[in-house]
Every structure is written in C-alpha cells, then in structure tokens.
Motif scaffolding. Structure first.
Motif, PDB file in Angstrom:
ATOM      1  N   ILE A 145      -7.669 -24.640 -54.978  1.00  0.00           N
ATOM      2  CA  ILE A 145      -7.127 -25.089 -53.686  1.00  0.00           C
ATOM      3  C   ILE A 145      -7.525 -26.541 -53.415  1.00  0.00           C
ATOM      4  CG2 ILE A 145      -7.347 -24.803 -51.171  1.00  0.00           C
ATOM      5  CD1 ILE A 145      -7.038 -21.839 -51.510  1.00  0.00           C
ATOM      6  N   ARG A 146      -8.761 -26.868 -53.681  1.00  0.00           N
ATOM      7  CA  ARG A 146      -9.190 -28.244 -53.427  1.00  0.00           C
ATOM      8  C   ARG A 146      -8.424 -29.246 -54.293  1.00  0.00           C
ATOM      9  NH1 ARG A 146     -14.251 -29.820 -51.373  1.00  0.00           N
ATOM     10  NH2 ARG A 146     -15.164 -27.872 -52.063  1.00  0.00           N
ATOM     11  N   GLU A 147      -8.090 -28.799 -55.501  1.00  0.00           N
ATOM     12  CA  GLU A 147      -7.343 -29.682 -56.416  1.00  0.00           C
ATOM     13  C   GLU A 147      -5.830 -29.625 -56.181  1.00  0.00           C
ATOM     14  OE1 GLU A 147      -8.527 -31.952 -58.645  1.00  0.00           O
ATOM     15  OE2 GLU A 147     -10.383 -31.473 -57.585  1.00  0.00           O
ATOM     16  N   GLY A 148      -5.417 -28.840 -55.224  1.00  0.00           N
ATOM     17  CA  GLY A 148      -3.983 -28.739 -54.931  1.00  0.00           C
ATOM     18  C   GLY A 148      -3.199 -28.062 -56.033  1.00  0.00           C
ATOM     19  N   ARG A 149      -3.910 -27.280 -56.846  1.00  0.00           N
ATOM     20  CA  ARG A 149      -3.229 -26.619 -57.976  1.00  0.00           C
ATOM     21  C   ARG A 149      -2.882 -25.180 -57.624  1.00  0.00           C
ATOM     22  NH1 ARG A 149      -7.025 -26.921 -62.880  1.00  0.00           N
ATOM     23  NH2 ARG A 149      -5.224 -25.983 -63.912  1.00  0.00           N
ATOM     24  N   ILE A 150      -1.966 -24.629 -58.420  1.00  0.00           N
ATOM     25  CA  ILE A 150      -1.536 -23.246 -58.182  1.00  0.00           C
ATOM     26  C   ILE A 150      -2.537 -22.283 -58.832  1.00  0.00           C
ATOM     27  CG2 ILE A 150       0.338 -21.564 -58.482  1.00  0.00           C
ATOM     28  CD1 ILE A 150       1.029 -24.031 -56.711  1.00  0.00           C
ATOM     29  N   VAL A 151      -3.107 -21.446 -58.018  1.00  0.00           N
ATOM     30  CA  VAL A 151      -4.058 -20.433 -58.479  1.00  0.00           C
ATOM     31  C   VAL A 151      -3.331 -19.512 -59.468  1.00  0.00           C
ATOM     32  CG1 VAL A 151      -5.446 -18.459 -57.686  1.00  0.00           C
ATOM     33  CG2 VAL A 151      -5.296 -20.538 -56.266  1.00  0.00           C
ATOM     34  N   PRO A 152      -4.011 -19.086 -60.552  1.00  0.00           N
ATOM     35  CA  PRO A 152      -3.350 -18.217 -61.531  1.00  0.00           C
ATOM     36  C   PRO A 152      -2.613 -17.054 -60.851  1.00  0.00           C
ATOM     37  CG  PRO A 152      -5.512 -18.827 -62.320  1.00  0.00           C
ATOM     38  CD  PRO A 152      -5.386 -19.412 -60.928  1.00  0.00           C
ATOM     39  N   SER A 153      -1.392 -16.851 -61.292  1.00  0.00           N
ATOM     40  CA  SER A 153      -0.470 -15.980 -60.558  1.00  0.00           C
ATOM     41  C   SER A 153      -0.936 -14.549 -60.397  1.00  0.00           C
ATOM     42  CB  SER A 153       0.894 -16.011 -61.244  1.00  0.00           C
ATOM     43  OG  SER A 153       1.394 -17.334 -61.192  1.00  0.00           O
ATOM     44  N   TYR A 154      -1.694 -14.021 -61.361  1.00  0.00           N
ATOM     45  CA  TYR A 154      -2.089 -12.612 -61.241  1.00  0.00           C
ATOM     46  C   TYR A 154      -2.922 -12.404 -59.976  1.00  0.00           C
ATOM     47  CZ  TYR A 154      -6.794 -13.768 -62.942  1.00  0.00           C
ATOM     48  OH  TYR A 154      -8.050 -14.300 -63.078  1.00  0.00           O
ATOM     49  N   VAL A 155      -3.700 -13.412 -59.612  1.00  0.00           N
ATOM     50  CA  VAL A 155      -4.548 -13.294 -58.413  1.00  0.00           C
ATOM     51  C   VAL A 155      -3.666 -13.161 -57.172  1.00  0.00           C
ATOM     52  CG1 VAL A 155      -6.242 -14.491 -56.960  1.00  0.00           C
ATOM     53  CG2 VAL A 155      -6.397 -14.675 -59.461  1.00  0.00           C
ATOM     54  N   THR A 156      -2.714 -14.060 -57.035  1.00  0.00           N
ATOM     55  CA  THR A 156      -1.872 -14.115 -55.830  1.00  0.00           C
ATOM     56  C   THR A 156      -0.920 -12.924 -55.753  1.00  0.00           C
ATOM     57  OG1 THR A 156      -1.991 -16.482 -56.205  1.00  0.00           O
ATOM     58  CG2 THR A 156      -0.521 -15.747 -54.462  1.00  0.00           C
TER      59      THR A 156
END
Ligand code: C5P
Ligand code: MG
Length: 199
Positions: free
Chosen positions: A63-74
């Motif tokens: 989140i701090r890097e503005g990147r997309i968290v690995p999809s399995y988590v979301t």
C-alpha cells in the motif's frame, strides 16, 4: 463455476483513479439503495491492522508503494466479506469499490466468485485527484496519502488498472461518469447511470 450466481447476486464494480471519489459516491448510493458497499482498500487496511494477520506486513508495504497487493489476498477478503453479508445481513447487491485493479483480479472474480453486472467508472483528471488526496491527507491518517505514494498510485492506475477498464469497455460493461464536479452533481449522474443499469 462461480461461488455466487449472477442472476441472484448483483455485483457492480466501482473504479476510478485514487481520489476520484469512489468511496464518497458509494456512501451516497448506500443511503439510497440496499447495496452492501465493500471497499477493497478498506478490507486490505483492516486485514493489515488485524492482530495475527499473516498478510499484514505484506499489505502495508504494498500500500505504501502504491502497488497492487497479490490478488489471492484481496480475492479472499472479498469472497469472505460477501459470504458474511449474504449470510448475516441478508443482502445480495454489492458495490465493490477499488476492485478489480489488475487484469488477473477481473478474470478470476468474474469466473470464480461472481460475474459482475457492470462497471461504474469515475473518470477524473489527475490534477483534481491529486488536490483531493492532498486535502484528505490532513485528516485521513493514511500511509499512502503523501506526494510520493500518490505519484506511485497514479502510475499503477495508468499501467495496471486502466487495462481492466479497457477490458470491460470492450465487453460494453462500462458506464463512465465525469467526476470533476461537486459531490452532489456527480452523484446525480451516478444515480442516473445506476438506475438505468439496474432497472
Ligand atoms: O482504493 P484505495 O485507494 O483505498 O486503495 C489503497 C491501496 O490498496 C492501493 O493503492 C493498493 O496498494 C491497495 N489495493 C490493492 N488492490 C485492490 C485495491 C487496493 O492492492 N484491488
Ligand atoms: Mg476508497
């Protein structure tokens, strides 16, 4: 096979750049319709803050890097939240805000969770979004509402999330609303678009 039958469960994706007003407009829709509003970003922040979460540290850094968290988590968080809402809140109509932000999320959700009905795309110029985010940073307490993270979030939106909107545009599933105006004016257009789609 999808977990939820799209003839019984309605899913509207609400997309737009950071600061476009997704959360605000969803809040207004919830006041007027029986939607359950699930924000992918809020679910990730809650998971990050949950004691004992295995994904907490990973989510924080992405989140701090503005990147997309690995999809399995979301996808997991969303699926559980939908299950919970259907079971305990007796709801079948969902506004899913800030998701899908990456192509694999779109394909996987539509195939395995529930085929989405349409995408509400809140279109807003970067300069307006930046202004809103910097204003919000005074009170949001969010790790990513700072100039450096905001710049990275904009880049991720263009490079990774716009292709999702284009994918749905090709399928004729996108309703676009311009979000430069005031909250009330934007909401009037959002409402009109939603009424047309779900009537
Ligand atoms: O939507 P929101 O601005 O709250 O998202 C905050 C951050 O959460 C994103 O910048 C991204 O790091 C993460 N996120 C994600 N995948 C999503 C939604 C949000 O990784 N589908
Ligand atoms: Mg939000």
């Amino acid at each position: 096979m999808a977990s939820f039958d799209s003839s019984q469960v309605l899913v509207i994706f609400v997309l737009g750049g950071p600061g476009a007003g997704k959360g605000t407009q969803c809040g207004r829709l919830v006041e007027d319709y029986s939607f359950c509003h699930l924000s992918a970003g809020d679910l990730l922040r809650a998971e990050q803050a949950r004691e004992g979460s295995e994904a907490g540290e990973l989510i924080k850094s992405f989140i701090r890097e503005g990147r997309i968290v690995p999809s399995y988590v979301t996808l997991n968080l969303l699926k559980n939240a939908m299950d919970d809402a259907i079971t305990h809140r007796n709801t079948t109509r969902f506004l899913i805000d800030g998701f899908p932000r990456q192509m694999d999320q779109a394909l996987s959700f539509d195939e395995h969770i529930c085929n989405s009905r349409f995408v509400l795309y809140l279109n807003c110029p970067e300069s307006t979004m930046e202004e809103r985010l910097l204003k919000r940073s005074q009170t949001s307490g969010r790790d990513d509402d700072n100039v450096e993270s905001i710049r990275k979030r904009f880049a991720t939106f263009i490079n990774t999330s716009m292709p999702v909107i284009e994918h749905y545009q090709k399928m004729d599933k996108v309703v676009q609303v311009d979000c430069t105006a005031s909250v009330d004016d934007v909401y009037a257009r959002v409402k009109e678009a939603v009424n047309k789609q779900i009537s």
